[in-house]
Design an enzyme around this catalytic site. Structure first.
Site, PDB file in Angstrom:
ATOM      1  CE1 TYR A 143      45.135  28.232  31.282  1.00  0.00           C
ATOM      2  CE2 TYR A 143      43.901  26.497  29.944  1.00  0.00           C
ATOM      3  CZ  TYR A 143      43.955  27.742  30.701  1.00  0.00           C
ATOM      4  OH  TYR A 143      43.144  28.770  30.115  1.00  0.00           O
ATOM      5  NE  ARG A 196      34.486  34.670  32.265  1.00  0.00           N
ATOM      6  CZ  ARG A 196      35.026  33.470  31.910  1.00  0.00           C
ATOM      7  NH1 ARG A 196      34.663  32.240  32.615  1.00  0.00           N
ATOM      8  NH2 ARG A 196      35.752  33.518  31.096  1.00  0.00           N
ATOM      9  CE  LYS A 214      44.127  30.235  28.203  1.00  0.00           C
ATOM     10  NZ  LYS A 214      43.379  29.511  26.994  1.00  0.00           N
ATOM     11  CD  GLU A 285      42.547  32.786  28.870  1.00  0.00           C
ATOM     12  OE1 GLU A 285      41.956  31.936  29.172  1.00  0.00           O
ATOM     13  OE2 GLU A 285      42.752  33.194  27.514  1.00  0.00           O
ATOM     14  CG  ASP A 286      39.939  33.286  32.708  1.00  0.00           C
ATOM     15  OD1 ASP A 286      39.457  32.819  31.542  1.00  0.00           O
ATOM     16  OD2 ASP A 286      40.621  32.625  33.221  1.00  0.00           O
ATOM     17  CG  ASP A 308      41.825  31.302  24.483  1.00  0.00           C
ATOM     18  OD1 ASP A 308      41.652  30.688  23.285  1.00  0.00           O
ATOM     19  OD2 ASP A 308      41.958  30.539  25.321  1.00  0.00           O
ATOM     20  CG  ASP A 309      38.173  33.744  28.457  1.00  0.00           C
ATOM     21  OD1 ASP A 309      38.411  32.510  28.746  1.00  0.00           O
ATOM     22  OD2 ASP A 309      38.473  34.504  28.779  1.00  0.00           O
ATOM     23  CG  ASN A 464      37.881  24.230  31.943  1.00  0.00           C
ATOM     24  OD1 ASN A 464      37.881  22.994  31.842  1.00  0.00           O
ATOM     25  ND2 ASN A 464      38.245  24.981  30.591  1.00  0.00           N
TER      26      ASN A 464
END
Length: 623
Positions: A143, A196, A214, A285-286, A308-309, A464
């Site tokens: 990850y 993203r 993930k 996610e993202d 999650d973000d 990150n």
């Protein structure tokens, strides 16, 4: 000889609930690995078994299994234990680990990723055993931060399919496509549209690497059965001009869909996966900021899903912020008095501010005055400077946290004031970075924290991957000295401050929370994932640290304890789901039985349902 369904029921009765077979997957039966499990029935043998990563044991097949699965002569004669197999595997990996200790580079990180990925391709049980037993070393490889490199180079690294791809070209076909996945049951999906990826921007179809990474952590940390996870890429095009003109790019070479066209693709995907797997949990996610919160609000009250973000990042940050209050030697209720400057007004930044504000409101009694009091503690700075009510075209999610003219004038500030000005005038207790701008917390910004109203200010550089961190721990400690609390989103080493002092770098990684949120939701059978369940997860993480730890400036536990941390968080989520009357039970465990369980019994229930990387005893049976 009993038929397949009779055999399954027989194994279930003999196993007392700890059994091996559940549903057919492409001519084989999935297994949930527990100590003492009965044999797992497979419907293939010979070379086909050796080419199946779910059941391949390599040199670990016993002689009895080799006979009954037609493997004699297809493997070297020496039967090895899983420990011996890992020793052999680690020889090559250790060579690169030594190089990484001298200073990790993109080359060493990608080399280690390739070695682990090849193992994943041929022997899943051994792969997860290596990952679980060395999680602190290899989580940064599977990850963040290495996954960022993998996503950037994905078209060149792609070797074999893992997961599913739904594209704009598949509109009208997704309901039938979802049945192409061989698992009759999927517990966890991680989905991205690649818009993203970390702080790297629009990587299009390359973003599938995030979903894969993930889910590796879901298996390693939460014990979700690896045969019941599904990484998904929704390819609606890319606005990355480099990819649009790259002949090696594997995704759709067209600009991204927008508006209702975009929403129709996501709607069709959600309808398809929940039609086939009604109990699945979907983690978004993202997704780029403009869609992240909108999709969350669109689906969260209908489906078992979370982002999650927005929610995971917020939960980890809240746990860290609560820990920082403890580390400052103040009562937890003083969190409501913390002045927090937030650099970044994207989905992650506003998600953290919103969740932290709600936490303060609960502490203050959930009144109208509590809302105003909580909101006043946050100072949000984006690329255009301090966010105030004078800002034009303000994002609706950010509007509640825009400062009034009265508030800013009291501090001698104005709309668009720079980060340095805000930190200097506000003198915050916490400087929180979610900007994805590497080096944003410059020496000048950090110098301003010397005048903080707190005797032990906290710096959270959460962006990150590593290159996007707002500052490094070495920079923060060199400017501000030992009496600070430091946390980052990516892994950094602790800082030697001399005279036996250590500057602790706390990695506030989302992997502390999302595995427990997913596992707790799964085992409770909750209809949705509520704010209360997310808050319970964050508070469980905050309470995991001892008083001795937090006084040393350690506000997050070691990643090496991730399975135990996840068990505690999942138990807290189950308990909250039961309390809110959202739990509907899990497989043989009814909601009523969950309600009768004590805290210790729920923790035991969670632990018993965490998959372990144990080779099953395989038995062949013809279809």
């Amino acid at each position: 000889m009993p038929c397949c369904s009779q055999m399954t029921r027989l194994l279930a009765r003999r196993g007392g609930g700890r059994w091996a077979a559940a549903s057919r997957i492409g001519g084989i039966r999935e297994f949930a690995a527990f100590e003492g499990s009965p044999p797992a029935i497979v419907h293939k043998r010979g070379i086909d078994i050796l080419h199946d990563p779910w059941f391949n044991k390599g040199t670990g097949f016993s002689m009895t299994e080799r006979d009954r699965l037609d493997l004699r002569g297809l493997l070297p004669p020496n039967v090895m234990t899983s420990e011996q197999q890992i020793q052999r595997f680690m020889v090559d990996l250790e060579r690169w680990k030594k190089s990484a200790r001298d200073g990790p580079t993109d080359t060493t990180s990608l080399a280690m990723w390739r070695i682990l990925n090849r193992l994943h391709d041929r022997n899943e049980t051994m792969y997860y055993k290596v990952l679980i037993e060395n999680i602190e070393d290899y989580a940064p490889i599977v990850y963040t931060p290495t996954v960022g490199l993998v996503c950037q180079k994905f078209s060149g690294l792609y070797r074999r399919p893992r997961g599913m791809y739904f594209s704009a070209e598949d509109r009208g076909e997704m309901m039938s496509m979802v049945y192409n996945w061989p698992a009759e049951q999927v517990d966890m999906i991680v989905v991205t549209d690649g818009s993203r990826i970390l702080g790297l921007g629009d990587l299009g179809v390359h973003g599938i690497g995030i979903a894969i990474g993930k889910l590796d952590l879901y298996v390693a940390a939460a014990g979700i059965n690896p045969q019941r996870v599904l990484p998904v890429m929704i390819d609606v095009g890319t606005n990355n001009e480099k990819l649009l003109h790259d002949p090696m790019y594997l995704g759709l070479q067209q600009h991204r869909l927008e508006g209702e066209e975009y929403l129709s693709v996501i709607d069709e995907f959600m309808d398809a996966v929940f039609t086939r797997w009604p109990q699945v949990i979907v983690q978004f996610e993202d997704f780029q900021t403009k869609w992240a919160s909108k999709l969350l609000q669109r689906y969260r009250n209908t489906y078992r899903m979370f982002n999650d973000d927005v929610q995971g990042t917020a939960g980890v940050a809240i746990a860290g912020l609560l820990g920082a209050v403890r580390a400052q030697g103040r009562p937890m209720l003083d969190f409501t008095k913390q002045k927090i400057v937030v650099a970044g007004a994207g989905s992650a930044g506003i998600g953290v501010v919103s969740t932290a504000s709600k936490t303060m409101e609960r502490m203050l009694g959930n009144t109208e005055s509590a809302f105003e009091s909580a909101r006043s503690q946050f100072w949000v700075v984006d690329a255009s400077g301090l966010l105030t009510e004078e800002r034009k075209n303000i994002d609706p999610d950010a509007r509640p946290y825009a400062k009034s003219l009265k508030e800013v004038s009291r501090y001698g500030l104005q709309e668009g004031a720079s980060l340095i000005e805000v930190v200097k005038k506000v003198r915050p207790d916490v400087l929180l970075g979610l900007s994805a701008v590497g080096g944003l917390f410059s020496t000048e910004v950090l110098e301003c924290l010397k005048d903080s109203t707190s005797s032990r200010p906290a710096i959270f550089a959460m962006s990150n991957p590593t290159k996007n961190a707002e500052c490094t721990p070495a920079q923060a400690f060199s400017v501000l000295g030992p009496n600070i609390i430091f946390a980052s989103g990516s892994p950094f080493n602790d800082v030697n401050l001399g005279d036996g002092q250590v500057g602790h770098c706390n990695q506030g990684n989302n992997m502390y929370l999302f595995p427990g949120i997913g596992l707790g939701t799964l085992l409770s059978g909750a209809r949705i994932i509520s704010d209360g369940m997310l808050q319970a997860a964050a508070e469980s993480l905050a309470g995991y640290m001892t008083e001795e730890d937090v006084q040393q400036g350690i506000i997050y536990p070691s990643i090496s304890r991730i399975r135990d941390i996840t068990k505690e968080i999942a138990a807290a989520v189950v308990t909250e789901a039961v309390k809110e009357d959202l739990a509907e039970g899990y497989r043989g465990m009814s909601a009523r039985e969950l309600q009768r369980m004590s805290k210790a019994e729920i923790a035991s229930f969670v632990e018993k349902n965490m998959w372990k990387p144990i080779y099953p005893n395989l038995v062949f049976q013809k279809l």
